[in-house]
Design an enzyme around this catalytic site. Sequence first.
Site, PDB file in Angstrom:
ATOM      1  N   GLU A 248       0.966  -1.222   0.048  1.00  0.00           N
ATOM      2  CA  GLU A 248      -0.161   0.202  -0.049  1.00  0.00           C
ATOM      3  C   GLU A 248       1.003   1.447  -0.082  1.00  0.00           C
ATOM      4  OE1 GLU A 248      -3.336  -0.220  -0.498  1.00  0.00           O
ATOM      5  OE2 GLU A 248      -3.801  -2.092   0.134  1.00  0.00           O
TER       6      GLU A 248
ATOM      7  N   ASP B  28      -4.590  -9.452  -8.372  1.00  0.00           N
ATOM      8  CA  ASP B  28      -4.779  -8.477  -9.395  1.00  0.00           C
ATOM      9  C   ASP B  28      -3.845  -7.749 -10.209  1.00  0.00           C
ATOM     10  OD1 ASP B  28      -4.682  -7.299  -6.934  1.00  0.00           O
ATOM     11  OD2 ASP B  28      -6.929  -6.198  -6.981  1.00  0.00           O
TER      12      ASP B  28
ATOM     13  N   GLU C 290     -18.554  -6.852  -3.175  1.00  0.00           N
ATOM     14  CA  GLU C 290     -17.103  -7.132  -2.897  1.00  0.00           C
ATOM     15  C   GLU C 290     -17.065  -8.600  -3.606  1.00  0.00           C
ATOM     16  OE1 GLU C 290     -15.070  -5.027  -2.675  1.00  0.00           O
ATOM     17  OE2 GLU C 290     -14.075  -4.956  -0.876  1.00  0.00           O
TER      18      GLU C 290
ATOM     19  N   GLU D  97     -12.428   0.061 -10.085  1.00  0.00           N
ATOM     20  CA  GLU D  97     -12.226  -0.923 -10.962  1.00  0.00           C
ATOM     21  C   GLU D  97     -13.075  -1.081 -12.133  1.00  0.00           C
ATOM     22  OE1 GLU D  97     -11.765  -1.521  -8.050  1.00  0.00           O
ATOM     23  OE2 GLU D  97      -9.446  -2.063  -7.551  1.00  0.00           O
TER      24      GLU D  97
HETATM   25  C1  DMJ Z   1      -6.644   0.409  -4.706  1.00  0.00           C
HETATM   26  O1  DMJ Z   1      -5.890   0.535  -3.576  1.00  0.00           O
HETATM   27  C2  DMJ Z   1      -5.776  -0.343  -5.922  1.00  0.00           C
HETATM   28  O2  DMJ Z   1      -6.479  -0.280  -6.975  1.00  0.00           O
HETATM   29  C3  DMJ Z   1      -5.340  -1.529  -5.515  1.00  0.00           C
HETATM   30  O3  DMJ Z   1      -4.839  -2.097  -6.536  1.00  0.00           O
HETATM   31  C4  DMJ Z   1      -6.588  -2.485  -5.512  1.00  0.00           C
HETATM   32  N1  DMJ Z   1      -7.443  -1.596  -4.196  1.00  0.00           N
HETATM   33  C5  DMJ Z   1      -7.642  -0.557  -4.268  1.00  0.00           C
HETATM   34  C6  DMJ Z   1      -8.915  -0.256  -5.186  1.00  0.00           C
HETATM   35  O4  DMJ Z   1      -9.912  -1.068  -5.216  1.00  0.00           O
END
Ligand code: DMJ
Length: 547
Positions: free
Chosen positions: A99, A240, A333, A354
């Site tokens: 993060e 992902d 989710e 997304e």
């Molecule tokens: C964001 O922090 C980024 O896109 C990450 O890759 C996945 N989660 C969140 C958004 O959903």
Amino acid sequence: INSSICSAGKYLKINISKQRIKSMFYHAYNSYLDNAFPYDELRPLTCDGQDTWGSFSLTLIDALDTLLVLGNRTEFERVASLLQDTVDFDIDVNASVFETNIRVVGGLLSAHLLAGRAGMELESGWPCSGPLLRMAEDAARKLLPAFQTPTGMPYGTVNLLHGVSPTETPVTCTAGVGTFILEFATLSRLTGDATFENVARRALRALWKTRSDIGLVGNHIDIVSKKWVAQDAGIGAGVDSYFEYLVKGAIMLQDEELLNMFLEYDRAIQNYTRFDDWYLWVHMHKGTVSMPVFQSLEAFWPGLQSLLGNLDSAVRTFQNYYSVWRQFGGLPEFYSIPQGYTVDKREGYPLRPELIESAMYLFRATGDHTYLQLGLDALESIERIAKTPCGYASVKDLRDHQLDNRMESFFLAETIKYLYLLFDPTHFLHGGGTEGDGSWEEGGEGGQCVLGAGGFIFNTEAHPLDPAALYCCSRHTQDRRELRDILINLSQHDRQSKQPTKETEGPAPESIALKPGEKKTPPPLSCPVQPFSARLSILGQVFSDNT
Ligand code: DMJ
């Protein structure tokens, strides 16, 4: 006449949408500044703030480049200098390596690269140096101890002051190992310090070697023993952005190794996990279905596929996901595909970006107005369900619209940015424009650096990175190295041929060569004025010309 009324109507609708998106941004942003700064996040139900991922005013760092995307140069400049004065990474905080990288390092890098366009005063040497770049480097250095492992795969958490705790778990999710190459290669190529790119590549190569015989990776791995702890293979949570970074890393760095890794994964993914253009979770060794579930995080996939030119399947997958959005007015989710309904305890929608992100790419690629319709739906839903007097709240349950007291920083960094860019197809961040339309700019001393000309690559937190700047600064570093080597060689040769004789002995003339390890103020940049777009094609044409 009818058609011009029609297009005037469309134009008006698009402009109104852009205005509404701006108002949405400022409602959330001002509420954060008024009620939560310097905490990481706003709590939109109690109108106060909390630290979540660290203690570094995360929302402000994450939102910084969105200010410029919306055209607010003065606030961008004010916040850029506020952050330099207030944020300190020398803190005794356990932070997520993943993060911190995508939100903080990514946010600062992109703000650094956009500083020229914002009209900020630039130090000489920009974009290969600058205060925001130094901040990004500072934050990234705090993450480096996590990569000092026998395999090169990083721990998930690091203490920013003390390094990795001796009690830290070695179990990390796949995305936590493979989501560094964009930010770390950018850092290395801008600063000339290869350490960052090297550690990111070492982690990627180590992870690649752990794939199963059928070509899949699982969800969580022990980074010391290389054993897969969670063996579900899929494209959503926990994995992902690993796939995203292989594709975008390949594009940004023109790197075939990364592209080939992705293409091999993609074959296995299509083979084992794809059913009717949905993507399920399967056992990484056997390929048998373990979870017939769609996760909202997976909605980035059609956008990524469009970057590779796989438009038909991207469009069909998007339609599947959009049907879920229409069913609930947001993406839960988890969504059980056989049952056509939400999954217990996973009914929330934390305002994720997304699906909107994919809509942006697909609208760029096809011009189909379905994608604008998704944008309008998202705008309406978020205003109706999530708006509170001081911000926008994560939706705890899409069935009854209960809210959570949280506004994640990605709402300002990603959701709103992608929404705005969806409605602004000529925005400079989409690239591909022509001279004079603001799609590229001059950088470096004497304007010898052509920036923004090859389009931008968004990191997984929607922070745009400029491949042309990387190219320019690498050339700059390379030129300096070559010049240094030539000068060192020359001066050695000179010394040998003029071995002092008794008669000529005296003080040696001062050499102009840099001694190894010595640093000097960078000379003016000397990037050739080369349209980067010639090397980097976008939207379905990537790697089409074998250059
Ligand atoms: C964001 O922090 C980024 O896109 C990450 O890759 C996945 N989660 C969140 C958004 O959903």
